[in-house]
Design a protein around this motif. Structure first.
Motif, PDB file in Angstrom:
ATOM      1  N   UNK A 119     -16.669 -12.053   0.611  1.00 55.96           N
ATOM      2  CA  UNK A 119     -16.870 -12.027   2.063  1.00 55.96           C
ATOM      3  C   UNK A 119     -15.580 -12.267   2.825  1.00 55.96           C
ATOM      4  N   UNK A 120     -14.717 -13.099   2.298  1.00 53.94           N
ATOM      5  CA  UNK A 120     -13.487 -13.449   3.007  1.00 53.94           C
ATOM      6  C   UNK A 120     -12.556 -12.250   3.148  1.00 53.94           C
ATOM      7  N   UNK A 121     -12.738 -11.255   2.326  1.00 56.99           N
ATOM      8  CA  UNK A 121     -11.875 -10.075   2.370  1.00 56.99           C
ATOM      9  C   UNK A 121     -12.662  -8.819   2.731  1.00 56.99           C
ATOM     10  N   UNK A 122     -13.739  -8.968   3.438  1.00 54.16           N
ATOM     11  CA  UNK A 122     -14.585  -7.834   3.777  1.00 54.16           C
ATOM     12  C   UNK A 122     -14.235  -7.182   5.098  1.00 54.16           C
ATOM     13  N   UNK A 123     -12.965  -7.144   5.455  1.00 54.80           N
ATOM     14  CA  UNK A 123     -12.534  -6.584   6.729  1.00 54.80           C
ATOM     15  C   UNK A 123     -11.924  -5.198   6.524  1.00 54.80           C
ATOM     16  N   UNK A 124     -12.044  -4.353   7.528  1.00 54.71           N
ATOM     17  CA  UNK A 124     -11.544  -3.002   7.431  1.00 54.71           C
ATOM     18  C   UNK A 124     -10.051  -2.913   7.207  1.00 54.71           C
ATOM     19  N   UNK A 125      -9.307  -3.877   7.752  1.00 48.70           N
ATOM     20  CA  UNK A 125      -7.849  -3.796   7.601  1.00 48.70           C
ATOM     21  C   UNK A 125      -7.384  -4.120   6.184  1.00 48.70           C
ATOM     22  N   UNK A 126      -8.249  -4.684   5.363  1.00 49.12           N
ATOM     23  CA  UNK A 126      -7.888  -4.848   3.955  1.00 49.12           C
ATOM     24  C   UNK A 126      -7.822  -3.477   3.266  1.00 49.12           C
ATOM     25  N   UNK A 127      -8.876  -2.675   3.465  1.00 47.55           N
ATOM     26  CA  UNK A 127      -8.885  -1.329   2.888  1.00 47.55           C
ATOM     27  C   UNK A 127      -7.787  -0.469   3.496  1.00 47.55           C
ATOM     28  N   UNK A 128      -7.519  -0.648   4.788  1.00 53.24           N
ATOM     29  CA  UNK A 128      -6.474   0.129   5.442  1.00 53.24           C
ATOM     30  C   UNK A 128      -5.105  -0.186   4.853  1.00 53.24           C
ATOM     31  N   UNK A 129      -4.846  -1.445   4.553  1.00 54.12           N
ATOM     32  CA  UNK A 129      -3.571  -1.805   3.936  1.00 54.12           C
ATOM     33  C   UNK A 129      -3.469  -1.220   2.531  1.00 54.12           C
ATOM     34  N   UNK A 130      -4.565  -1.256   1.789  1.00 57.34           N
ATOM     35  CA  UNK A 130      -4.526  -0.707   0.429  1.00 57.34           C
ATOM     36  C   UNK A 130      -4.354   0.806   0.443  1.00 57.34           C
ATOM     37  N   UNK A 131      -5.058   1.506   1.336  1.00 54.64           N
ATOM     38  CA  UNK A 131      -4.915   2.959   1.399  1.00 54.64           C
ATOM     39  C   UNK A 131      -3.502   3.344   1.821  1.00 54.64           C
ATOM     40  N   UNK A 132      -2.984   2.672   2.838  1.00 55.08           N
ATOM     41  CA  UNK A 132      -1.623   2.961   3.296  1.00 55.08           C
ATOM     42  C   UNK A 132      -0.602   2.584   2.228  1.00 55.08           C
ATOM     43  N   UNK A 133      -0.816   1.433   1.591  1.00 51.61           N
ATOM     44  CA  UNK A 133       0.102   0.983   0.556  1.00 51.61           C
ATOM     45  C   UNK A 133       0.124   1.906  -0.643  1.00 51.61           C
ATOM     46  N   UNK A 134      -1.017   2.515  -0.973  1.00 53.94           N
ATOM     47  CA  UNK A 134      -1.052   3.461  -2.088  1.00 53.94           C
ATOM     48  C   UNK A 134      -0.205   4.696  -1.773  1.00 53.94           C
ATOM     49  N   UNK A 135      -0.330   5.210  -0.551  1.00 50.51           N
ATOM     50  CA  UNK A 135       0.461   6.381  -0.172  1.00 50.51           C
ATOM     51  C   UNK A 135       1.946   6.052  -0.113  1.00 50.51           C
ATOM     52  N   UNK A 136       2.280   4.811   0.253  1.00 52.06           N
ATOM     53  CA  UNK A 136       3.687   4.409   0.334  1.00 52.06           C
ATOM     54  C   UNK A 136       4.378   4.481  -1.022  1.00 52.06           C
ATOM     55  N   UNK A 137       3.615   4.368  -2.094  1.00 53.63           N
ATOM     56  CA  UNK A 137       4.206   4.461  -3.435  1.00 53.63           C
ATOM     57  C   UNK A 137       4.940   5.791  -3.607  1.00 53.63           C
ATOM     58  N   UNK A 138       4.425   6.842  -2.969  1.00 50.13           N
ATOM     59  CA  UNK A 138       4.912   8.200  -3.223  1.00 50.13           C
ATOM     60  C   UNK A 138       5.790   8.733  -2.092  1.00 50.13           C
ATOM     61  N   UNK A 139       6.201   7.848  -1.184  1.00 46.62           N
ATOM     62  CA  UNK A 139       7.009   8.282  -0.044  1.00 46.62           C
ATOM     63  C   UNK A 139       8.494   8.368  -0.384  1.00 46.62           C
TER      64      UNK A 139
END
Length: 468
Positions: A119-139
């Motif tokens: 529950x403590x990590x059930x916020x939309x910006x957690x997924x947003x950071x992970x999705x953005x961070x995944x794409x950053x790997x390939x930048x």
């Protein structure tokens, strides 16, 4: 393949990567400083209990293999250290493959935290950071020009964040269609900031203009992100300005800052400086980027369908790796603000004259004379969950009982999450919680009383409770 890279975005990539690393830094610091009380071995929702009932395939995490508070702290502080080095530009001084591995390590570490955070990590910006961070790997880094495909995928993320939020508003609360939501929002938002009181008291016609401008920003400008420059860059610039407006009017962790980071990736750096000479990308890198793009396009089907569904969902992940997600915010806006006030007493026998003393939280409203503070992009997870608890006790069912138990036990890790512990020498004998209605004071009330809030008792939230 000449089409694969665009050197004009070298500056946008540089700023994007430094800013994203800064967001990662705040995320890891938040985890390192709060986890023991929230999800630690003796926390309110312990990780060991979670991983015993949830398999790896549903919540992939390093902590599925082994968990201890020491290991979690090591991962969180390692993530903070790696993030700080990226802010300083360390990834531009190493080979391309090593830089990609560095960004991948950050993503794996934070994914491991989010997937056991419950529950403590059930916020939309957690997924947003992970999705953005995944794409950053390939930048890439300074060893190659920015790949066009990844730049477009970043715009696709930004499009879903803004367009999804705009659609959920139009489909949700009628006050968005009537342009009246900001008559309430600044007062009832989860965690007001130091300027929120003043935003609330702006003239109502200005609130109507704010809502109308929000609709344009979230429903028109995202489409322009896919047009040629300089139109796309101008649209991104306006999005940045509107997000800064949200930054100063509330506390939404790193949601607004991460949206700004995404918008910066769409800015054409050639408008500000000539691109340096960058080496051509190696073949293996092109193959990897094309494969990842194909994967993301395939996974985008359900989030894209969700955008145009009458039953649009907010902040949903469609896979346990959080690679492509649905976003949205404030489909409904509360008209009344309720707050749960937690109190304790050291009196062994309760009677009508028992003296109760309040626990003060760092961010959420409590003391009516205390102006809200600015914490974002730092995330006060307990304070945010207390806002949900005030909406309905069901939101607090998994963790509120353990929270009260730790107050009665005088748990140091839990008390560190609070601003004021009224029982510094010994735990209280009883703890109770009461629900109050809070509203902003008027200008006249503020001058007369010095109070930013006025509150009225509503009902008992938790009866007086003690340890057995």
């Amino acid at each position: 393949m000449e089409w694969f890279s665009d050197p004009d975005y070298w500056l946008g990539r540089l700023v994007f990567q430094r800013a994203l690393a800064a967001v990662y830094l705040f995320a890891f610091l938040t985890a390192a400083l709060q986890f023991r009380a929230l999800i630690g071995e003796r926390g309110m929702l312990p990780v060991p209990a979670f991983v015993r009932r949830v398999p790896m395939r549903r919540a992939p995490s390093l902590f599925q293999l082994r968990y201890s508070d020491r290991l979690f702290a090591l991962c969180a502080w390692a993530g903070a250290l790696l993030s700080a080095a990226l802010v300083a530009g360390a990834a531009d001084h190493i080979p391309l493959a090593a830089a990609m591995a560095w960004w991948a390590a950050l993503w794996v570490l934070y994914l491991s935290i989010v997937n056991v955070g419950q529950t403590w990590y059930g916020f939309g910006w957690e997924s947003l950071l992970l999705e953005t961070g995944f794409l950053a790997i390939f930048l890439g880094n300074d060893r190659t020009a920015p790949p066009v495909l990844v730049l477009w995928l970043l715009r696709w993320v930004l499009f879903r964040v803004e367009f999804g939020a705009g659609l959920i508003k139009l489909r949700g609360d009628e006050c968005w269609r009537k342009l009246t939501c900001l008559d309430f929002h600044h007062e009832t938002q989860p965690m007001p900031g130091p300027l929120s009181w003043f935003f609330h008291h702006l003239p109502k016609p200005l609130h109507r203009v704010e809502v109308a401008a929000n609709h344009v920003t979230q429903l028109v400008l995202p489409v322009l992100l896919f047009t040629p420059q300089p139109v796309a860059g101008a649209a991104a610039g306006v999005i940045v300005l509107t997000q800064l407006w949200l930054v100063v009017s509330g506390n939404f962790a790193w949601l607004n800052w991460l949206t700004i980071v995404l918008a910066l990736s769409a800015v054409d750096g050639s408008l500000f400086a000539d691109p340096p000479a960058l080496p051509a990308p190696p073949l293996w890198y092109e193959v990897v980027v094309i494969a990842v793009t194909t994967l993301i396009v395939g996974l985008s089907y359900r989030p894209a369908r969700n955008l145009f569904s009458r039953r649009q969902q907010m902040n949903r992940s469609y896979d346990p790796l959080h690679l492509v997600n649905a976003y949205g915010a404030f489909g409904s806006v509360g008209r009344v603000r309720h707050e749960v006030v937690v109190e304790g007493t050291d009196e062994i026998v309760l009677h009508p004259g028992t003296v109760w003393q309040e626990y003060e939280f760092k961010g959420k409203p409590g003391d009516v004379r205390r102006i809200p503070r600015q914490f974002a992009p730092y995330h006060l997870r307990l304070d945010w969950l207390m806002w949900f608890a005030a909406l309905s006790p069901a939101y607090a069912a998994p963790w509120f009982g353990p929270f009260v138990e730790r107050l009665l036990d005088g748990d140091r890790d839990t008390l560190r999450l609070l601003r004021l512990n009224p029982f510094p020498h010994a735990p209280p004998a009883y703890v109770r919680a009461r629900l109050y209605r809070y509203r902003y004071t008027t200008w006249r009330e503020l001058r007369a009383t010095g109070a930013w809030w006025h509150r009225t008792y509503v009902r008992e939230f938790l009866r007086p409770t003690r340890l057995r």
